[in-house]
Design a protein around this motif. Sequence first.
Motif, PDB file in Angstrom:
ATOM      1  N   CYS A 209       4.877   2.720  -1.899  1.00  0.00           N
ATOM      2  CA  CYS A 209       4.288   2.400  -0.458  1.00  0.00           C
ATOM      3  C   CYS A 209       3.329   1.077  -0.652  1.00  0.00           C
ATOM      4  O   CYS A 209       3.277   0.347   0.415  1.00  0.00           O
ATOM      5  CB  CYS A 209       3.749   3.681  -0.097  1.00  0.00           C
ATOM      6  SG  CYS A 209       4.688   4.972   0.574  1.00  0.00           S
ATOM      7  N   ASP A 210       2.707   1.377  -1.890  1.00  0.00           N
ATOM      8  CA  ASP A 210       1.654   0.171  -2.316  1.00  0.00           C
ATOM      9  C   ASP A 210       2.359  -1.218  -2.322  1.00  0.00           C
ATOM     10  O   ASP A 210       1.486  -2.265  -1.938  1.00  0.00           O
ATOM     11  CB  ASP A 210       0.739   0.422  -3.007  1.00  0.00           C
ATOM     12  CG  ASP A 210      -0.245  -0.563  -3.545  1.00  0.00           C
ATOM     13  OD1 ASP A 210      -0.962  -0.727  -2.561  1.00  0.00           O
ATOM     14  OD2 ASP A 210      -0.638  -1.175  -4.592  1.00  0.00           O
ATOM     15  N   ILE A 396       0.109   7.730   2.713  1.00  0.00           N
ATOM     16  CA  ILE A 396       1.179   6.369   3.240  1.00  0.00           C
ATOM     17  C   ILE A 396       0.422   5.646   4.221  1.00  0.00           C
ATOM     18  O   ILE A 396      -0.053   4.332   4.212  1.00  0.00           O
ATOM     19  CB  ILE A 396       2.390   6.973   3.914  1.00  0.00           C
ATOM     20  CG1 ILE A 396       3.369   7.499   2.805  1.00  0.00           C
ATOM     21  CG2 ILE A 396       3.229   5.676   4.305  1.00  0.00           C
ATOM     22  CD1 ILE A 396       4.544   8.059   3.210  1.00  0.00           C
ATOM     23  N   VAL A 400      -0.814   1.822   3.610  1.00  0.00           N
ATOM     24  CA  VAL A 400       0.158   0.680   4.156  1.00  0.00           C
ATOM     25  C   VAL A 400      -1.057   0.198   5.163  1.00  0.00           C
ATOM     26  O   VAL A 400      -1.175  -1.319   5.339  1.00  0.00           O
ATOM     27  CB  VAL A 400       1.090   1.229   5.157  1.00  0.00           C
ATOM     28  CG1 VAL A 400       1.670   0.178   6.232  1.00  0.00           C
ATOM     29  CG2 VAL A 400       2.387   1.650   4.082  1.00  0.00           C
TER      30      VAL A 400
END
Length: 453
Positions: A209-210, A396, A400
């Motif tokens: 996600c990063d 998340i 994000v």
Amino acid sequence: MMESDIKISPAIFLLIAGAVSLISSLGAPLIPAISVFYSIPPEKAQWSLSVTLMSATIFTPILASISSSGNFKKVISISLFLTTIGCFLCSFCNIFSVFLVGRFLQGIGMAVVPSLMTAARYLTNDVKKTVSLLSITTAVGIGLGYPFSGLLTSMFGMHLTFFFGGCMVILSLFLSFNLKDIKNDRMYKFDIVGSFAMSFTIIIFLLLCDQIKSKLNLFNISILFLLLLCSMFFWYHLSKNNSNSIINISVLKNTSVYTANIIVMLSGMIMYVLISASMYRIQQVVSPGLNLSPLVAGAALTPLSVFTIVSRYINLNNLSDKSRLLLGSLGLIVSMVLLGVSNTVFSTVFSLGICGYAIGIIYGSAPHIISSGVEDQQLHEAFGLNQISRSIGYSIGSVVTMNILSTFYSIHGSPSVTSYLLISLIGLICSIFLSLIIILSFNKIMNNINTGG
């Protein structure tokens, strides 16, 4: 497991839960202060929150599993000791990597609440009341912790805030010495390999996600995606035939379970999109920031916790689960629209309050959906996986959001109006997608419940 002859005062459980809940609220309002102190961009500073959420996600089922053997005093005391170390690491270190280690250890404190609830079942007289109060105390502690941490940061700085948190956990550690371990009649075997597989899967997923940034590194994304697939495959087959599995991921095959997990993960992500963006904008010095103190940022988060508690009592039980879930998703849509179209403190507080009530409604409906479509012997595993899905959603949303805020900088080197509009749009799209999932999947869920499939 045998009940203890010596009963413990519920006040001990409530004080410990209150202390760790206060500690868990130290992250979100402090990200801008951490970014400034360590001279790092906000997308790196947000890991001070994400690493704590990740730790809590990993250790919640692990501690719950170990404490099910009856080792309540050992599990809770050691967890609080490690949390204390984490607080003092954060209060004295000037190196960000060491600070992250401290924040990771603090996540263990967040994970200890389910173990407290399990212990209360055997060590208190009024079990139902104590467990109910523990749930409320946790929410109240977080709600009070936001403005409290903001006040301490405004008055004494970031490091003394964590020092004070460490002192509170020390007090709760001494209280935990009043607990006791009890005898377990069944053989207990801890799932070490399963715990490792679960932890590795969660870490790889958050690292993936990063990678959502302005410049995508396709090589890193490909490697992490392959690692994620391999780890999930390994975890699934490991837990499939293991009666002592830490979390049986195979329960996701049940329609009710995987739908409920998608719903809570999406809603948790949307909530932390709102939290992360709001906390940063309130404290951002230049426009479109509001240039206000950490105290105001912490206080702005209080309505979220308050209205989550309110949803427990004004829970609209006369409506169907589908209607309540849709109402919750509508609340998330409204909060995302407010994030995009207005940047006043009032609108921020209002949006967070709406989000809190919406999340409370959604999370209150999810257990019923799961229990209606799952056999009793799988409930523990299904609920455990649902808790993990919530925490993953939180992480998340945090990762994000801060990556996107850092992508669209203004000429002043801070997130621009475009950053917040894009964050609002992403949250809005996810909220609408959540509504569609509820509408399209609910008939299938009800068919699953009716057929027992």
